[in-house]
Motif scaffolding. Structure first.
Motif, mmCIF file in Angstrom:
data_model
loop_
_atom_site.group_PDB
_atom_site.id
_atom_site.type_symbol
_atom_site.label_atom_id
_atom_site.label_comp_id
_atom_site.label_asym_id
_atom_site.label_seq_id
_atom_site.Cartn_x
_atom_site.Cartn_y
_atom_site.Cartn_z
ATOM 1 N N ASN A 1 0.829 -1.205 0.000
ATOM 2 C CA ASN A 1 0.000 0.000 0.000
ATOM 3 C C ASN A 1 0.866 1.259 0.000
ATOM 4 O O ASN A 1 0.538 2.259 -0.632
ATOM 5 N N TRP A 2 1.959 1.220 0.778
ATOM 6 C CA TRP A 2 2.846 2.375 0.811
ATOM 7 C C TRP A 2 3.455 2.641 -0.570
ATOM 8 O O TRP A 2 3.556 3.780 -1.005
ATOM 9 N N ARG B 1 2.073 1.816 -3.400
ATOM 10 C CA ARG B 1 0.989 2.330 -4.258
ATOM 11 C C ARG B 1 0.783 3.825 -4.038
ATOM 12 O O ARG B 1 0.539 4.580 -4.984
ATOM 13 N N ILE B 2 0.854 4.255 -2.762
ATOM 14 C CA ILE B 2 0.645 5.680 -2.462
ATOM 15 C C ILE B 2 1.764 6.505 -3.086
ATOM 16 O O ILE B 2 1.530 7.559 -3.704
ATOM 17 N N GLN B 3 3.003 6.033 -2.969
ATOM 18 C CA GLN B 3 4.126 6.765 -3.570
ATOM 19 C C GLN B 3 3.974 6.862 -5.092
ATOM 20 O O GLN B 3 4.155 7.935 -5.679
ATOM 21 N N THR C 1 -5.265 7.477 -4.950
ATOM 22 C CA THR C 1 -4.129 7.511 -4.020
ATOM 23 C C THR C 1 -4.583 7.894 -2.612
ATOM 24 O O THR C 1 -4.146 7.312 -1.604
ATOM 25 N N PHE D 1 -6.158 4.937 -0.853
ATOM 26 C CA PHE D 1 -5.190 4.009 -0.263
ATOM 27 C C PHE D 1 -4.748 4.509 1.121
ATOM 28 O O PHE D 1 -4.622 3.733 2.073
ATOM 29 N N MET D 2 -4.512 5.808 1.216
ATOM 30 C CA MET D 2 -4.086 6.372 2.502
ATOM 31 C C MET D 2 -5.162 6.193 3.560
ATOM 32 O O MET D 2 -4.888 5.826 4.709
ATOM 33 N N PHE E 1 0.322 13.653 1.768
ATOM 34 C CA PHE E 1 1.353 12.627 1.577
ATOM 35 C C PHE E 1 2.579 12.925 2.441
ATOM 36 O O PHE E 1 3.187 12.015 3.011
ATOM 37 N N SER F 1 3.723 10.283 5.152
ATOM 38 C CA SER F 1 5.031 9.628 5.040
ATOM 39 C C SER F 1 5.845 9.796 6.314
ATOM 40 O O SER F 1 6.552 8.869 6.736
#
Length: 294
Positions: free
Chosen positions: A9-10, A12-14, A39, A42-43, A112, A116
């Motif tokens: 998932n991380w 995918r977010i990036q 995006t 996902f977060m 983001f 992060s």
């Protein structure tokens, strides 16, 4: 949540943030807004799984649930909803405006950055193995229970001490009270030995003669009673119901008439009996004279 799933998932977010920037650079604004929404979703799902809430709900409900459980701030909640609405408009209405796409990227980049930082901090602080984390949690829980038990025992010690001391203190108080009562009630020996003979000698004198006093009653003086005066009118008088000229006029008396005088009401009016009831006349028109001899 498994570590592999979290890493996926991380990633995918990036990739989602980079693809959104790339699509805007290609002026494909519609696809950029849809990618920004994906995006952000996902977060939101990663945050929901961390907090233990259901991650299969509607996106709007998950965002509101995270805010109600204080997993995200009010500003983050508002940014998530704004990205969601921009993406929905692009997907359902075909919106392709550059301003909305740039706004979605700006909001996504802000969240983001925050996301992060939190993700990296959690990875540094998390233990390598789940078993060691659970054992550490159990040790911490056991230590906390022992501390609470020790605090309770230390807290009960003063109460136990008071329960032991109260009976002893009560006995001491009773003994002190009895001692002072005995001291107060016991007569002093020097006072009893010195005062008794004196009191006996002086209390009753011997051979005391009591003089006899004969009272003489003075002779009664002859009583002289003064005959009551007779009140006579000196002029024609109005008889009124009240001691005022505004009182109702009950009648009229001629000059030289003898009245049945009762009393003086004040300096200006007198009370007389008129037709069997009290009435008022002006006292300045009354005079007195001795009654005729019988």
């Amino acid at each position: 949540m498994a570590s592999g799933s979290t890493n996926n998932n991380w990633e995918r977010i990036q990739m989602g943030v980079k693809n959104t920037e790339r699509l805007i650079g290609q002026k494909d604004y519609n696809s950029a807004m849809i990618k920004a929404r994906q995006t952000m979703e996902f977060m939101v799902r990663m945050l929901s799984e961390r907090s233990g809430s259901m991650s299969d709900r509607d996106l709007k409900e998950m965002i509101d649930m995270l805010y109600r459980s204080r997993r995200i701030t009010k500003n983050t909640c508002d940014r998530f909803h704004k990205i969601r609405m921009i993406g929905n408009k692009a997907a359902h209405e075909g919106d392709n405006s550059a301003s909305n796409a740039n706004l979605a990227l700006q909001l996504l980049s802000q969240e983001f950055s925050t996301f992060s930082d939190e993700y990296r901090n959690r990875r540094r602080s998390s233990p390598q193995r789940g078993s060691s984390q659970r054992s550490s949690s159990r040790r911490s829980s056991s230590q906390n229970r022992r501390r609470r038990s020790a605090r309770r025992r230390r807290g009960m010690a003063p109460a136990d001490l008071m329960r032991l001391l109260l009976p002893v203190a009560g006995i001491l108080v009773i003994l002190l009270v009895v001692f002072f009562l005995v001291r107060l009630l016991k007569p002093k020996p020097d006072e009893t030995s010195t005062t008794s003979p004196t009191t006996t000698a002086e209390s009753v004198p011997m051979h005391t003669e009591v003089p006899t006093v004969f009272e003489t009653t003075p002779p009664a003086e002859p009583s002289t009673e003064t005959a009551p005066l007779v009140y006579v009118t000196t002029d024609v008088l109005n008889v009124r119901s009240a001691p005022s000229t505004e009182g109702t006029r009950l009648g009229k008396l001629n000059s030289g008439v003898t009245v049945n005088y009762v009393r003086a009401e004040n300096s200006e009016w007198a009370v007389i009996l008129y037709d069997g009831q009290e009435a008022y006349v002006a006292s300045q028109y009354l005079t007195t004279r001795a009654p005729a001899p019988q």
